[in-house]
Design a protein around this motif. Structure first.
Motif, PDB file in Angstrom:
ATOM      1  N   VAL A 105       0.900  -0.770   0.174  1.00  0.00           N
ATOM      2  CA  VAL A 105       0.332  -0.277   0.213  1.00  0.00           C
ATOM      3  C   VAL A 105       0.988   1.133  -0.066  1.00  0.00           C
ATOM      4  O   VAL A 105       2.042   1.551   0.801  1.00  0.00           O
ATOM      5  N   TYR A 106       0.053   2.134  -0.725  1.00  0.00           N
ATOM      6  CA  TYR A 106       1.075   3.718  -0.910  1.00  0.00           C
ATOM      7  C   TYR A 106       0.240   4.711  -1.205  1.00  0.00           C
ATOM      8  O   TYR A 106      -0.219   4.488  -2.524  1.00  0.00           O
ATOM      9  N   ALA A 107       0.303   4.952  -0.307  1.00  0.00           N
ATOM     10  CA  ALA A 107      -0.499   6.596  -0.293  1.00  0.00           C
ATOM     11  C   ALA A 107      -0.023   7.748  -0.256  1.00  0.00           C
ATOM     12  O   ALA A 107       1.158   7.894   0.261  1.00  0.00           O
ATOM     13  N   ALA A 108      -0.384   8.885  -1.209  1.00  0.00           N
ATOM     14  CA  ALA A 108       0.523   9.792  -1.609  1.00  0.00           C
ATOM     15  C   ALA A 108      -0.664  11.487  -1.644  1.00  0.00           C
ATOM     16  O   ALA A 108      -1.611  10.984  -1.684  1.00  0.00           O
ATOM     17  N   GLN A 109      -0.450  12.312  -0.944  1.00  0.00           N
ATOM     18  CA  GLN A 109      -1.311  13.466  -1.065  1.00  0.00           C
ATOM     19  C   GLN A 109      -0.235  14.715  -0.827  1.00  0.00           C
ATOM     20  O   GLN A 109       0.126  14.859  -0.199  1.00  0.00           O
ATOM     21  N   ALA A 110      -1.022  16.022  -1.934  1.00  0.00           N
ATOM     22  CA  ALA A 110      -0.269  16.771  -1.748  1.00  0.00           C
ATOM     23  C   ALA A 110      -0.916  18.305  -1.176  1.00  0.00           C
ATOM     24  O   ALA A 110      -1.939  18.448  -0.955  1.00  0.00           O
ATOM     25  N   VAL A 111       0.129  18.945  -0.447  1.00  0.00           N
ATOM     26  CA  VAL A 111      -0.233  20.237  -0.068  1.00  0.00           C
ATOM     27  C   VAL A 111       0.186  21.285  -0.522  1.00  0.00           C
ATOM     28  O   VAL A 111       1.677  21.472  -0.311  1.00  0.00           O
ATOM     29  N   ASP A 112      -0.382  22.636  -0.296  1.00  0.00           N
ATOM     30  CA  ASP A 112       0.477  23.861  -1.170  1.00  0.00           C
ATOM     31  C   ASP A 112       0.379  24.868   0.218  1.00  0.00           C
ATOM     32  O   ASP A 112      -0.642  24.519   1.395  1.00  0.00           O
ATOM     33  N   GLY A 113       0.192  25.939  -0.501  1.00  0.00           N
ATOM     34  CA  GLY A 113       0.615  27.570   0.409  1.00  0.00           C
ATOM     35  C   GLY A 113       1.208  26.838   1.851  1.00  0.00           C
ATOM     36  O   GLY A 113       0.581  27.952   3.091  1.00  0.00           O
ATOM     37  N   LEU A 114       2.246  26.410   2.351  1.00  0.00           N
ATOM     38  CA  LEU A 114       2.995  26.032   3.878  1.00  0.00           C
ATOM     39  C   LEU A 114       3.074  27.529   4.527  1.00  0.00           C
ATOM     40  O   LEU A 114       4.322  27.778   2.894  1.00  0.00           O
ATOM     41  N   ALA A 170       0.484  25.045   9.857  1.00  0.00           N
ATOM     42  CA  ALA A 170       0.993  25.502   8.756  1.00  0.00           C
ATOM     43  C   ALA A 170       0.482  26.602   7.872  1.00  0.00           C
ATOM     44  O   ALA A 170       1.019  26.580   6.898  1.00  0.00           O
ATOM     45  N   GLY A 171      -0.664  26.826   7.935  1.00  0.00           N
ATOM     46  CA  GLY A 171      -1.781  27.271   6.604  1.00  0.00           C
ATOM     47  C   GLY A 171      -1.580  26.872   5.359  1.00  0.00           C
ATOM     48  O   GLY A 171      -1.342  27.144   4.287  1.00  0.00           O
ATOM     49  N   GLY A 172      -1.452  24.877   5.618  1.00  0.00           N
ATOM     50  CA  GLY A 172      -1.198  24.420   4.320  1.00  0.00           C
ATOM     51  C   GLY A 172      -2.797  24.526   3.427  1.00  0.00           C
ATOM     52  O   GLY A 172      -4.181  24.586   4.117  1.00  0.00           O
ATOM     53  N   ARG A 173      -2.751  24.402   2.153  1.00  0.00           N
ATOM     54  CA  ARG A 173      -4.528  24.358   1.661  1.00  0.00           C
ATOM     55  C   ARG A 173      -4.190  22.810   0.917  1.00  0.00           C
ATOM     56  O   ARG A 173      -2.923  22.411  -0.220  1.00  0.00           O
ATOM     57  N   VAL A 174      -4.990  21.900   1.166  1.00  0.00           N
ATOM     58  CA  VAL A 174      -4.619  20.686   0.099  1.00  0.00           C
ATOM     59  C   VAL A 174      -4.624  21.221  -1.138  1.00  0.00           C
ATOM     60  O   VAL A 174      -5.924  21.466  -1.733  1.00  0.00           O
ATOM     61  N   ALA A 175      -3.858  20.252  -1.905  1.00  0.00           N
ATOM     62  CA  ALA A 175      -3.788  20.412  -3.186  1.00  0.00           C
ATOM     63  C   ALA A 175      -3.974  19.182  -5.046  1.00  0.00           C
ATOM     64  O   ALA A 175      -3.034  19.596  -5.526  1.00  0.00           O
ATOM     65  N   SER A 176      -4.636  18.283  -3.604  1.00  0.00           N
ATOM     66  CA  SER A 176      -4.340  17.140  -4.675  1.00  0.00           C
ATOM     67  C   SER A 176      -5.462  16.220  -3.407  1.00  0.00           C
ATOM     68  O   SER A 176      -5.251  16.302  -2.685  1.00  0.00           O
ATOM     69  N   PRO A 177      -6.419  15.028  -4.608  1.00  0.00           N
ATOM     70  CA  PRO A 177      -6.682  14.390  -3.919  1.00  0.00           C
ATOM     71  C   PRO A 177      -5.699  13.112  -3.468  1.00  0.00           C
ATOM     72  O   PRO A 177      -4.730  13.173  -4.027  1.00  0.00           O
ATOM     73  N   ILE A 178      -6.111  12.564  -2.814  1.00  0.00           N
ATOM     74  CA  ILE A 178      -5.378  11.351  -2.169  1.00  0.00           C
ATOM     75  C   ILE A 178      -5.616   9.918  -3.184  1.00  0.00           C
ATOM     76  O   ILE A 178      -6.339   9.685  -4.018  1.00  0.00           O
ATOM     77  N   VAL A 179      -3.695   9.684  -3.358  1.00  0.00           N
ATOM     78  CA  VAL A 179      -3.691   8.718  -4.092  1.00  0.00           C
ATOM     79  C   VAL A 179      -3.464   7.777  -4.387  1.00  0.00           C
ATOM     80  O   VAL A 179      -2.672   8.057  -2.796  1.00  0.00           O
ATOM     81  N   LEU A 180      -3.485   7.434  -4.287  1.00  0.00           N
ATOM     82  CA  LEU A 180      -3.601   4.639  -3.434  1.00  0.00           C
ATOM     83  C   LEU A 180      -3.035   4.307  -4.299  1.00  0.00           C
ATOM     84  O   LEU A 180      -3.439   3.483  -5.506  1.00  0.00           O
TER      85      LEU A 180
END
Length: 804
Positions: A223-232, A392-402
């Motif tokens: 299992v490998y899951a990843a998600q991007a966060v920007d605006g940090l 950290a003031g981030g914003r979700v920048a992608s859905p979870i990729v699994l």
């Protein structure tokens, strides 16, 4: 695992249960608590203050006069010598009458003529572990974050009102390597309610960043899951988060890294944050490393990888050693604004192998190599993203990729109630068992007197019926299980034939003056030196040796005995007599396609004098004395058919070595270690033997019988003959026994002579012959007849003549 009591209180209702009672309850049910640590090192009456003004001291260049608001009606005047004190800061202030670690008490004093009404404290003065703090917080006074409230007690702000439980976990209880796992355990032990975090997947509110995940082998990474966060915005994490990390023994770094560590402690699921801008196209490829591939890890060390390592890459370059440590080329820095958060599970065997080979242990590898709960991989990722948005003031920048391969099979274990009662020896009722399963949060379906227990994925240590019964036992209470005497039929104990043989050999050789040694089964190829009964055997290499000196399995016992002898001689032990009974490992092919043969062997050596220092001198060890030791051993084992023949095996002196045969079978070697090897080991003349235990076992007598003392006198005759120099004395003795008949009791060779008196290429052998009959006293005429038959046979067989 270090568990914060205050953190645990947020997940479990601990009302009425203090930290010491909690430790007692956990220890009583199998999760040992080594210590309960109070995080307050002795701080009292220290509050948060805001520096309102800073002015130079009129009488000291390095001192400052500060006016500080501590929530009282009037500002306090405090003289401070820290170079980093500044107006507007929030700082810890020790009030008049305060206590600090080390027994320090704060009083109102005058410093160079200026009154000081307290003290602005540094981290060290508060007893904070400086190795857990960033460098900037250990120099000068401690500057608090803006979330601190003026007048608040510093102990609650810095987590000093907390207590930490130090768990000593056994390897099977990896579920307790997380706060959630400990919460489940605590709730079960004390039958309390749970309040676990319930993260939700946040919608993407930032710019959509491309993220793709590919895994070459599902066995390596199921299992490998990843998600991007920007605006940090990278900065210090909140004080409450830092407190919990430090309580767990983890040093805060920045808000992004701290979030990943915090979630790892909370869920037991290691995470990693990659700088998104340093990943090519947001692509993740999980694959095996290529031989010789190199990666600089976060500790600044360049690691050389091999195909047993799993790498996280972006398709072009490695980004991290999966499950062990991230790479420096994708590290989060102060300039990072976008990250890719990873949550995955990897093959525990490969992680353990990589970690051990590189000597690189981490909190992440410790959890991965024991196996993580796959059901928490995605929730842990959601929790981390949620915290990044908050701190950290981030914003979700992608859905979870699994990326996922296969499903975890549900484990349903049938448990018989009568089996529970049988193993525990206690009449536990079915209602009590069902209640224990409820406390453990195990789903159960009961059918007659069989419980079908559905094991949650967090408990990977439960796989068979007795595992579940153990859970019932510890929650029921070991102290409630009555003591009972053993019941049932008991057989008489005894030793097997092999054990009895080894014991007899040990006792006999000890009585003969030798000491038993126990050496390593692992050795180095250089140590073998050819000293083996099996010259064709090839040393079997280990796939992951601890060192070069322990890299192959031994094929003989003598090399390590020689090493032990040298060790003793170098420490002024001149007389060394050692023996060992142990296994050797034999294989005639490499690489192995079948299990190696394991054979028991006996080996011994003797170097130096045979006895202690005496006024008449010392007797040096030689071939015949060590041969006598073996003959005494054979006699004790009832082996009368041992024969010695000249031999020239590798590693032994070519003229002082014999091959031993018992009942015609090759049994071993006796002789002097080759002088070249002795010189290498810095030993004097050394005599050694090696014997095959299987041959000894087949020939040994288990029912030895002893004859009574003779009732009739014996007649002794001496016999000295001259024979050719190449005639073996053993063959002469054999001929004597054959010719003398049944009344010959013993034959002893007591003299061997060569010289001018007997002629060239001749030798004289002198024997003492003892004749005795069991039922009568032999007459002189009878003895003379037997003796003459011996002389005639020797003359016929060897051309022997009596020596004048």
């Amino acid at each position: 695992m270090r568990v914060s009591y205050e953190w645990l209180k947020e997940m479990v209702d601990l009302s009425g249960i203090d930290a010491d009672e909690l430790a007692e309850g956990l220890t009583r049910t199998g999760v040992a608590v080594d210590a309960v640590e109070d995080r307050n090192p002795g701080v009292h009456r220290v509050v948060v203050g805001r520096v309102k003004s800073v002015e130079p001291h009129p009488g000291a260049e390095r001192l400052r006069v500060c006016r500080v608001d501590v929530g009282q009606e009037e500002l306090l005047q405090i003289v401070c010598g820290a170079p980093n004190v500044a107006e507007g800061q929030l700082v810890p202030v020790a009030l008049e009458g305060a206590e600090l670690p080390g027994g320090v008490r704060i009083k109102r004093v005058k410093l160079r003529g200026v009154e000081s009404q307290g003290m602005i404290c540094s981290a060290g003065e508060l007893g904070l572990p400086e190795k857990m703090l960033p460098k900037e917080l250990t120099e000068g006074i401690l500057v608090l974050t803006e979330e601190a409230k003026v007048g608040r007690d510093v102990r609650s702000l810095l987590g000093m009102d907390d207590k930490v439980l130090e768990l000593d976990l056994t390897p099977n209880r990896s579920d307790c390597l997380s706060m959630i796992g400990v919460a489940y355990e605590t709730a079960a032990v004390f039958d309390r309610s749970l309040h676990l975090p319930e993260p939700k997947e946040l919608p993407a509110t930032g710019g959509e960043l491309p993220v793709s995940v590919a895994v070459e082998s599902g066995a390596d990474c199921p299992v490998y899951a990843a998600q991007a966060v920007d605006g940090l915005r990278v900065g210090p994490s909140p004080q409450w988060m830092q407190n919990r990390l430090m309580a767990a023994g983890i040093r805060p770094i920045n808000n992004i890294v701290d979030v990943t560590n915090y979630v790892m402690l909370e869920y037991g699921q290691p995470l990693h944050a990659f700088d998104y801008d340093r990943i090519s196209g947001g692509r993740i490829l999980v694959r095996r490393a290529r031989q010789g591939e190199r990666l600089e890890t976060l500790d600044g060390v360049i690691r050389e990888c091999n195909p047993d390592d799993i790498l996280i890459t972006d398709g072009d370059k490695p980004l991290g050693l999966a499950g062990v440590m991230g790479g420096a080329n994708s590290e989060v820095t102060g300039a990072t604004t976008r990250v890719l958060i990873e949550s995955a599970c990897f093959d525990p065997v490969l992680i353990r192998r990589t970690s051990r080979r590189l000597g690189l242990r981490s909190e992440a590898s410790n959890r991965f190599e024991k196996g993580v709960d796959r059901s928490r991989i995605v929730p842990a990722l959601k929790r981390a993203v949620q915290l990044l948005v908050e701190v950290a003031g981030g914003r979700v920048a992608s859905p979870i990729v699994l990326e996922k391969s296969g499903e975890v099979e549900e484990r349903i274990i049938p448990v018989r109630h009568r089996r529970i009662v049988s193993l525990l020896g206690a009449e536990i009722r079915e209602e009590e068992v069902m209640d224990i399963f409820r406390r453990l949060r195990f789903s159960v379906e009961k059918e007659e007197s069989v419980y079908h227990v559905r094991v949650p994925s967090r408990r990977n240590d439960l796989s068979i019926e007795v595992d579940i019964i153990e859970e019932v036992a510890r929650l029921y209470g070991y102290n409630r299980i009555p003591a009972a005497s053993l019941q049932g039929s008991q057989g008489r104990g005894g030793l097997t034939r092999e054990q009895q043989l080894r014991r007899t050999i040990r006792h006999t050789l000890r009585h003969l003056g030798m000491n038993e040694a126990v050496t390593y089964s692992l050795t180095s190829p250089q140590m073998e030196k050819g000293l083996s009964l099996h010259p064709d055997a090839r040393p079997i290499p280990l796939s992951m040796p601890l060192s070069d000196e322990r890299s192959v399995l031994r094929t003989g016992l003598l090399p390590h005995l020689l090493q032990s002898a040298a060790y003793n001689v170098h420490r002024r032990q001149e007389r060394v007599a050692l023996f060992e009974i142990g296994r050797v490992y034999l294989a005639e092919e490499q690489p192995l396609t079948d299990l190696p043969e394991e054979r028991w062997e006996l080996a011994g050596l003797w170097t130096g004098p045979m006895g202690p220092v005496h006024w008449r001198g010392q007797t040096a060890s030689d071939f015949y004395r060590v041969k006598g030791i073996l003959e005494a051993l054979f006699a004790r084992l009832g082996i009368g058919s041992a024969k010695f023949f000249p031999a020239r095996p590798k590693g032994f002196h070519p003229g002082r070595t014999a091959e031993i045969r018992i009942d015609g079978r090759f049994a071993g070697i006796l002789g002097q270690i080759h002088p070249r090897i002795s010189d290498e080991m810095d030993l004097k003349e050394t005599f050694a033997f090696q014997l095959d235990m299987e041959v000894l076992q087949d020939a040994a007598k288990t029912d030895l019988r002893f004859r009574p003392i003779p009732r009739h006198p014996a007649s002794t005759r001496d016999l000295a003959i001259v024979v050719d120099a190449d005639v073996p004395a053993a063959e002469v003795e054999k001929a004597i026994r054959k010719a003398a008949g049944e009344h010959l009791e013993s034959v002893t060779l007591f003299d061997v002579y060569t010289g001018e008196q007997v002629g060239n290429e001749k030798k004289s052998l002198a024997y003492s012959l003892v004749y005795r009959a069991e039922d009568r006293t032999l007459t002189d005429e009878e003895v003379a007849k037997f003796h003459q038959a011996v002389v005639d046979e020797l003359e016929r067989a060897f051309g022997a003549r009596l020596r004048a």
